[in-house]
Design a protein around this motif. Structure first.
Motif, short mmCIF file in Angstrom:
data_model
loop_
_atom_site.label_atom_id
_atom_site.label_comp_id
_atom_site.label_asym_id
_atom_site.label_seq_id
_atom_site.Cartn_x
_atom_site.Cartn_y
_atom_site.Cartn_z
N ALA A 39 -2.76 34.55 -7.74
CA ALA A 39 -2.71 34.68 -9.20
C ALA A 39 -1.30 34.50 -9.72
O ALA A 39 -1.07 33.92 -10.79
CB ALA A 39 -3.27 36.04 -9.63
N SER A 40 -0.32 34.98 -8.97
CA SER A 40 1.07 34.90 -9.43
C SER A 40 1.56 33.47 -9.54
O SER A 40 2.50 33.19 -10.28
CB SER A 40 1.98 35.69 -8.48
N ILE A 55 -9.29 31.50 -10.21
CA ILE A 55 -8.58 32.57 -10.91
C ILE A 55 -8.10 32.12 -12.30
O ILE A 55 -8.33 32.82 -13.29
CB ILE A 55 -7.43 33.12 -10.04
N PRO A 56 -7.44 30.96 -12.43
CA PRO A 56 -7.01 30.56 -13.77
C PRO A 56 -8.14 30.04 -14.65
O PRO A 56 -7.96 29.91 -15.87
CB PRO A 56 -5.98 29.45 -13.49
N ALA A 57 -9.31 29.75 -14.05
CA ALA A 57 -10.42 29.21 -14.84
C ALA A 57 -11.24 30.31 -15.52
O ALA A 57 -12.01 30.02 -16.43
CB ALA A 57 -11.34 28.38 -13.94
N LEU A 58 -11.08 31.56 -15.07
CA LEU A 58 -11.83 32.67 -15.66
C LEU A 58 -11.13 33.19 -16.91
O LEU A 58 -9.90 33.10 -17.02
CB LEU A 58 -11.96 33.81 -14.65
N HIS A 59 -11.91 33.76 -17.83
CA HIS A 59 -11.24 34.43 -18.95
C HIS A 59 -10.73 35.79 -18.47
O HIS A 59 -11.11 36.28 -17.39
CB HIS A 59 -12.14 34.52 -20.17
N SER A 60 -9.88 36.40 -19.26
CA SER A 60 -9.16 37.59 -18.79
C SER A 60 -10.10 38.73 -18.40
O SER A 60 -9.85 39.44 -17.41
CB SER A 60 -8.18 38.07 -19.86
N LEU A 110 -1.28 31.67 -12.72
CA LEU A 110 -1.37 32.19 -14.08
C LEU A 110 0.00 32.16 -14.75
O LEU A 110 1.03 32.10 -14.07
CB LEU A 110 -1.88 33.64 -14.07
N SER A 111 -0.01 32.23 -16.07
CA SER A 111 1.26 32.38 -16.77
C SER A 111 1.83 33.76 -16.47
O SER A 111 1.11 34.66 -16.00
CB SER A 111 1.05 32.23 -18.28
N ALA A 112 3.11 33.95 -16.73
CA ALA A 112 3.74 35.25 -16.48
C ALA A 112 3.03 36.35 -17.26
O ALA A 112 2.80 37.45 -16.74
CB ALA A 112 5.22 35.19 -16.86
N HIS A 113 2.67 36.06 -18.51
CA HIS A 113 1.99 37.06 -19.34
C HIS A 113 0.61 37.39 -18.77
O HIS A 113 0.23 38.58 -18.68
CB HIS A 113 1.86 36.54 -20.77
N GLU A 114 -0.15 36.37 -18.38
CA GLU A 114 -1.48 36.60 -17.82
C GLU A 114 -1.40 37.41 -16.54
O GLU A 114 -2.21 38.32 -16.31
CB GLU A 114 -2.17 35.26 -17.55
N PHE A 115 -0.43 37.08 -15.70
CA PHE A 115 -0.32 37.79 -14.43
C PHE A 115 0.07 39.25 -14.65
O PHE A 115 -0.45 40.16 -14.00
CB PHE A 115 0.70 37.11 -13.52
N GLN A 116 0.98 39.48 -15.58
CA GLN A 116 1.39 40.86 -15.87
C GLN A 116 0.22 41.68 -16.39
O GLN A 116 0.04 42.84 -16.01
CB GLN A 116 2.54 40.86 -16.87
N GLN A 117 -0.60 41.07 -17.26
CA GLN A 117 -1.79 41.75 -17.76
C GLN A 117 -2.74 42.11 -16.61
O GLN A 117 -3.26 43.23 -16.55
CB GLN A 117 -2.53 40.85 -18.75
N LEU A 118 -2.94 41.16 -15.72
CA LEU A 118 -3.85 41.38 -14.59
C LEU A 118 -3.31 42.46 -13.67
O LEU A 118 -4.04 43.38 -13.28
CB LEU A 118 -4.03 40.07 -13.81
N GLU A 119 -2.05 42.37 -13.35
CA GLU A 119 -1.44 43.33 -12.44
C GLU A 119 -1.51 44.75 -13.01
O GLU A 119 -1.81 45.71 -12.30
CB GLU A 119 0.01 42.93 -12.19
N THR A 120 -1.29 44.87 -14.30
CA THR A 120 -1.38 46.18 -14.96
C THR A 120 -2.81 46.69 -14.96
O THR A 120 -3.07 47.87 -14.72
CB THR A 120 -0.86 46.08 -16.40
N THR A 131 5.43 39.94 -6.32
CA THR A 131 5.09 38.56 -5.99
C THR A 131 5.62 37.58 -7.00
O THR A 131 5.45 36.38 -6.84
CB THR A 131 3.55 38.41 -5.91
N ARG A 132 6.26 38.10 -8.05
CA ARG A 132 6.74 37.19 -9.07
C ARG A 132 7.92 37.79 -9.79
O ARG A 132 7.95 38.99 -10.05
CB ARG A 132 5.60 36.90 -10.07
N ASN A 133 8.89 36.98 -10.11
CA ASN A 133 10.03 37.44 -10.90
C ASN A 133 9.78 37.11 -12.36
O ASN A 133 9.53 35.96 -12.70
CB ASN A 133 11.31 36.74 -10.43
#
Length: 230
Positions: A205-206, A174-179, A209-219, A227-229
């Motif tokens: 993923a939570s 998951i963290p090795a792939l591009h967005s 990934l960084s908080a920003h990356e995870f938020q992008q993915l979740e959206t 799953t993440r604060n």
């Protein structure tokens, strides 16, 4: 033809393997071999790498190679031979690390550095092996097999994985792939798998990934999970 236009059994997992290899060499380079808990942490990471490498090779030998062998006997001979060579190199690495860990503190730094160099030589060999699979083996597979057959192999590999092995694979993949790749993968899961599968992957993923990356993915997958604060 651009290989991105056709299914590929190597692309995502090889990105995951590269991350595992590089994480391991990074940790080996900063390990003080005279400190037991640092050496134990390295051993844990190496064991994880070795398990991932063996698991990946087994899946190829069980599902990918038979597909092209059925079309062209002997087509996988080179890759099979490479796997045997890699197995020997892995065994050597495991022996070196075990010897280092069992040795007196005074000689550990030298043995540890020898292990570090051997690990990097192994990584160079394995990177070339993956490159051959991503170019020569992929071209061979495309010439012999249909997209449906290639996708069928991928589905069999995924279905055969234990929960623990799947978790290990996705933790590195998951963290090795591009967005864009990551979003496409999660949308495919969302469209084809039960909801709990997506939930489990978002949980992985939570934590990777960084908080920003995870938020992008979740959206992007239009799925709210706590799953993440942030």
């Amino acid at each position: 033809m651009n290989t991105l236009e056709r299914p590929d059994t190597f692309r995502k997992v090889h990105k995951a393997l590269r991350k595992t290899l590089f994480d391991t060499t990074y940790l080996a380079g900063r390990t003080d071999f005279t400190i037991d808990h640092e050496l134990e942490a390295l051993k844990t990471q190496v064991n994880e790498l070795v398990h991932f490498l063996h698991m990946h090779a087994h899946k190829e030998e069980t599902y990918s190679f038979p597909l092209i062998e059925a079309k062209c006997p002997g087509a996988s001979a080179h890759d099979q031979a490479e796997h045997e060579k890699i197995d020997q190199l892995i065994a050597d690495l495991e022996h070196r690390l075990a010897t280092t860990q069992a040795s007196p503190l005074a000689v550990r730094p030298g043995l540890g550095y020898d292990f570090y160099l051997a690990l990097n030589r192994f990584v160079s060999v394995y990177l070339m092996h993956m490159d051959e699979e991503e170019t020569d083996t992929t071209a061979q597979t495309y010439a012999l097999c249909t997209d449906e057959e290639i996708q069928g192999v991928t589905q069999k590999i995924i279905a055969s994985m234990s929960p623990a092995d799947a978790g290990l694979s996705y933790r590195y993949m998951i963290p090795a792939l591009h967005s864009g790749e990551r979003t496409a993968f999660f949308k495919e899961v969302q469209a084809t798998a039960p909801p709990f599968v997506l939930q489990n992957l978002l949980s992985v993923a939570s934590t990777t990934l960084s908080a920003h990356e995870f938020q992008q993915l979740e959206t992007a997958v239009v799925r709210r999970v706590e799953t993440r604060n942030f």
